[in-house]
Design a protein around this motif. Structure first.
Motif, mmCIF file in Angstrom:
data_model
loop_
_atom_site.group_PDB
_atom_site.id
_atom_site.type_symbol
_atom_site.label_atom_id
_atom_site.label_comp_id
_atom_site.label_asym_id
_atom_site.label_seq_id
_atom_site.Cartn_x
_atom_site.Cartn_y
_atom_site.Cartn_z
ATOM 1 N N LEU A 28 0.865 -1.170 0.000
ATOM 2 C CA LEU A 28 0.000 0.000 0.000
ATOM 3 C C LEU A 28 0.901 1.219 0.000
ATOM 4 O O LEU A 28 1.669 1.430 0.938
ATOM 5 N N THR A 29 0.845 2.010 -1.055
ATOM 6 C CA THR A 29 1.790 3.107 -1.210
ATOM 7 C C THR A 29 1.284 4.437 -0.680
ATOM 8 O O THR A 29 2.044 5.387 -0.619
ATOM 9 N N PHE A 30 0.007 4.514 -0.313
ATOM 10 C CA PHE A 30 -0.489 5.772 0.229
ATOM 11 C C PHE A 30 -1.685 5.514 1.124
ATOM 12 O O PHE A 30 -2.331 4.481 1.054
ATOM 13 N N THR A 63 -6.637 14.258 3.230
ATOM 14 C CA THR A 63 -5.191 14.306 3.421
ATOM 15 C C THR A 63 -4.631 12.970 2.964
ATOM 16 O O THR A 63 -5.053 11.915 3.432
ATOM 17 N N VAL A 64 -3.695 13.040 2.022
ATOM 18 C CA VAL A 64 -3.093 11.849 1.449
ATOM 19 C C VAL A 64 -1.662 11.742 1.984
ATOM 20 O O VAL A 64 -0.923 12.719 1.979
ATOM 21 N N THR A 65 -1.299 10.547 2.458
ATOM 22 C CA THR A 65 0.016 10.336 3.057
ATOM 23 C C THR A 65 0.777 9.268 2.286
ATOM 24 O O THR A 65 0.234 8.213 1.972
ATOM 25 N N ASN A 66 2.026 9.566 1.977
ATOM 26 C CA ASN A 66 2.923 8.616 1.330
ATOM 27 C C ASN A 66 3.978 8.207 2.357
ATOM 28 O O ASN A 66 4.823 9.010 2.730
ATOM 29 N N LYS A 69 9.514 5.251 0.532
ATOM 30 C CA LYS A 69 10.745 5.992 0.233
ATOM 31 C C LYS A 69 10.756 6.535 -1.190
ATOM 32 O O LYS A 69 11.716 7.168 -1.595
ATOM 33 N N GLU A 70 9.697 6.274 -1.936
ATOM 34 C CA GLU A 70 9.647 6.705 -3.326
ATOM 35 C C GLU A 70 8.458 7.624 -3.572
ATOM 36 O O GLU A 70 7.471 7.582 -2.849
ATOM 37 N N GLU A 71 8.557 8.432 -4.620
ATOM 38 C CA GLU A 71 7.457 9.299 -5.022
ATOM 39 C C GLU A 71 6.296 8.429 -5.521
ATOM 40 O O GLU A 71 6.514 7.406 -6.165
ATOM 41 N N VAL A 72 5.069 8.838 -5.208
ATOM 42 C CA VAL A 72 3.883 8.082 -5.599
ATOM 43 C C VAL A 72 3.004 8.973 -6.465
ATOM 44 O O VAL A 72 2.757 10.130 -6.139
ATOM 45 N N LYS A 73 2.517 8.414 -7.562
ATOM 46 C CA LYS A 73 1.601 9.122 -8.462
ATOM 47 C C LYS A 73 0.227 8.477 -8.335
ATOM 48 O O LYS A 73 0.084 7.270 -8.497
ATOM 49 N N ILE A 74 -0.792 9.295 -8.025
ATOM 50 C CA ILE A 74 -2.148 8.797 -7.804
ATOM 51 C C ILE A 74 -3.075 9.407 -8.844
ATOM 52 O O ILE A 74 -3.039 10.611 -9.084
ATOM 53 N N SER A 122 8.222 11.448 -1.385
ATOM 54 C CA SER A 122 8.556 10.424 -0.406
ATOM 55 C C SER A 122 8.328 10.925 1.018
ATOM 56 O O SER A 122 8.650 12.070 1.343
ATOM 57 N N LYS A 123 7.748 10.054 1.860
ATOM 58 C CA LYS A 123 7.530 10.342 3.284
ATOM 59 C C LYS A 123 6.864 11.700 3.503
ATOM 60 O O LYS A 123 7.314 12.508 4.287
#
Length: 135
Positions: A28-30, A63-66, A69-74, A122-123
Motif C-alpha cells: 500500500l503506497t499511500f 489528506t493523502v500520506t505517502n 521511500k519513493e514518489e507516488v503518483k495517484i 517520499s515520506k
C-alpha cells in the motif's frame, strides 16, 4: 539401505521444486484520511456524509500520506462501494451493467474528481481537493 534414503531425499527435493509457485506482495503506497467539513452529518464517522441544500455543490478535501521511500503518483477516481462474494467491501471500478439493479443512486453520478493526478513526494502528506459533491 543408503540408496533408498538418498532416493527419498532426491524425490522430496524434486517434488518440492515442482510445487514452488512465485509469490508477490502488493504494498500500500499511500493512505487517505477524510477532512470532515462543518456540514458533516456525523462527525464520528470517517467517511463523508454531507448535508447540502438542493442544487448546491461542495468541494471536499482529504489528506493523502505517502509512507514509502519513493514518489507516488495517484490518479483519483470515484467508485461506488460494492461487496465481494465474501461480503468484504471493495472500492474498485465496477461496470454499471454489473451493479445491482436495486442501486438507486450511484456515487459517480454525484461526485467527480477535481484533480486528474496527484504526486506525493517520499515520506510526505498533503491536503488535496479530490471530489466535488452535487446535491
Amino acid at each position: 539401505m543408503k540408496w533408498k534414503t538418498y532416493l527419498l531425499i532426491m524425490l522430496t527435493l524434486v517434488v518440492g521444486m515442482l510445487t514452488l509457485s512465485p509469490v508477490s506482495a502488493n504494498e500500500l503506497t499511500f493512505g487517505v484520511q477524510a477532512n470532515l467539513p462543518k456540514n458533516q452529518v456525523d462527525q464520528k464517522v470517517t467517511y463523508f456524509d454531507l448535508q447540502l441544500d438542493p442544487g448546491k455543490q461542495q468541494t471536499v478535501t482529504v489528506t493523502v500520506t505517502n509512507g514509502t521511500k519513493e514518489e507516488v503518483k495517484i490518479n483519483p477516481e470515484v467508485n461506488t462501494a460494492t461487496t465481494n462474494l465474501n461480503g468484504v467491501v471493495e472500492y474498485q471500478h465496477v461496470s454499471s451493467k454489473n451493479l445491482d439493479p436495486s442501486l438507486k443512486y450511484s456515487l459517480a453520478d454525484y461526485v467527480t474528481p477535481v484533480e486528474k493526478t496527484v504526486v506525493l513526494k517520499s515520506k510526505s502528506n498533503q491536503e488535496n481537493s479530490f471530489a466535488r459533491a452535487d446535491a
